[in-house]
Enzyme design. Structure first.
Site, PDB file in Angstrom:
ATOM      1  N   GLU A 100       0.826  -1.205   0.000  1.00 49.94           N
ATOM      2  CA  GLU A 100       0.000   0.000   0.000  1.00 49.94           C
ATOM      3  C   GLU A 100       0.860   1.255   0.000  1.00 49.94           C
ATOM      4  OE1 GLU A 100      -2.669   0.187   3.282  1.00 49.94           O
ATOM      5  OE2 GLU A 100      -3.451  -1.825   2.942  1.00 49.94           O
ATOM      6  N   CYS A 349      -3.454   1.851   8.111  1.00 48.61           N
ATOM      7  CA  CYS A 349      -2.314   1.288   7.392  1.00 48.61           C
ATOM      8  C   CYS A 349      -2.424  -0.233   7.336  1.00 48.61           C
ATOM      9  CB  CYS A 349      -1.022   1.699   8.106  1.00 48.61           C
ATOM     10  SG  CYS A 349       0.464   1.162   7.270  1.00 48.61           S
TER      11      CYS A 349
END
Length: 368
Positions: A100, A349
């Site tokens: 990511e 996250c």
């Protein structure tokens, strides 16, 4: 199945080379130094995604480049854009693993949060990043490629927006991938390339004390952030396994060494967990803990993004955050409550990656 290896058998990205390494490679292959400078210019100023776009490089040398390297090793899988302008990217690595990257719009510019590892071994009990254990480190090229693809996303919009800030706070522990992260920092900071100022770059660590000391001696003038999240050893060890190896005494000795060596401020990241670490007593402990380095430290209070797999944790209510903040301010602590970004997308996250992998597994089961 993706290969779990730090020595993949695919062609490396040319982003993996620092400018000096690219010059050395070009000379080794019969070219002059200026040729490497031309290639560097194509990569980081013109931001091409193919060697064939380099019109002032000979066809023979382009063929050699294509034989040895790729430009960008990442494949864009998913892009999520929030109402507040935050953009979350899911990239696929050449071995099929997923990472990511997040773009945040700040009042001072575009800030990109990069990932440094596939998975994480630090084992923070509240974090989505650690739901999948570390598979491998990213190399310098794979970290740099995240910046280049985010910049490409904005280049294609034609509005002249430029990535101006970088935070190394994505999935993984940067100091557990020290060499690659250091090369990445020097690549993006290079005056002849992206030229992102060192003071516009922040590296965050969970507290590898020996690496903080090493980093202090590198002469890299970037900002350092430490994921603290608790003001005493008992509490920190219960939510951050790393504290069992590097308790607060070792960590703060390293931080003091860093400040003495660099004369640079350290930011402490403190995620607010309801009923866990957010009492006024915790705030007083934190104020006492940071008293010795108060002039060169800063506390960032972070609203918690809930993760379904960690449902024992919830976000501290606004009034608890305000009470915590007030105690810090009364003690003279420089602190701020972090502005939230991307609350309407997979904000935490590691969340987008984790959710995508779940969907991929479900699809695979259906197809069996």
């Amino acid at each position: 199945m993706p290969k779990k290896t730090d020595t993949p058998d695919y062609k490396p990205s040319i982003y993996s080379l620092t400018r000096d390494e690219l010059i050395a490679w070009a000379i080794e292959h019969g070219e002059k130094k200026f040729r490497a400078s031309q290639i560097w210019d194509w990569l980081y100023k013109k931001r091409v995604q193919s060697f064939d776009e380099m019109t002032n490089i000979s066809k023979d040398f382009i063929a050699l480049l294509n034989e040895n390297f790729v430009v960008n090793p990442l494949k864009q899988r998913i892009v999520q854009e929030s109402a507040d302008g935050t953009v979350k990217y899911l990239f696929e690595l050449p071995d099929g693993m997923l990472i990511e990257t997040v773009l945040m719009r700040q009042h001072y510019g575009l800030s990109v949060c990069v990932t440094t590892q596939v998975g994480c071994n630090i084992g923070c009990t509240f974090c989505a990043s650690g739901l999948i254990k570390k598979q491998r480190d990213l190399n310098n090229g794979e970290i740099t490629a995240q910046i280049m693809l985010v910049q490409k996303y904005f280049d294609e919009r034609g509005q002249g927006e430029r990535v101006s800030h970088i935070v190394v706070m994505g999935i993984g522990e940067p100091f557990d991938n020290y060499t690659n992260v250091l090369k990445f920092l020097r690549t993006v900071n290079d005056d002849n390339g992206l030229a992102i100022g060192a003071r516009h770059i922040t590296v965050s660590t969970s507290g590898l004390a020996h690496k903080i000391r090493e980093f202090a001696n590198e002469g890299v003038q970037v900002n350092l952030a430490v994921s603290l999240h608790a003001p005493n050893n008992e509490l920190r060890s219960s939510i951050m396994r790393i504290n069992r190896s590097f308790p607060l005494e070792k960590l703060f000795a390293a931080i003091e060494y860093y400040i003495e060596t660099t004369n640079r401020r350290v930011t402490f990241e403190y995620i607010m967990l309801n009923g866990v670490n957010d009492t006024p007593e915790n705030a007083q402990e934190l104020a006492d803990l940071t008293k010795k380095i108060r002039k060169l430290s800063y506390v960032n209070l972070i609203p918690y993004n809930p993760v379904s797999e960690h449902d024992q944790y919830s976000r501290s209510p606004k009034e608890r955050v305000e009470a915590f903040y007030d105690v810090l301010k009364k003690n003279g602590v420089n602190c701020v409550v972090r502005q939230e970004h991307g609350t309407d997308i997979d904000a935490a996250c590691g969340q987008l990656r984790s959710n995508t992998m779940k969907r991929d597994r479900q699809k695979a089961k259906v197809g069996q």
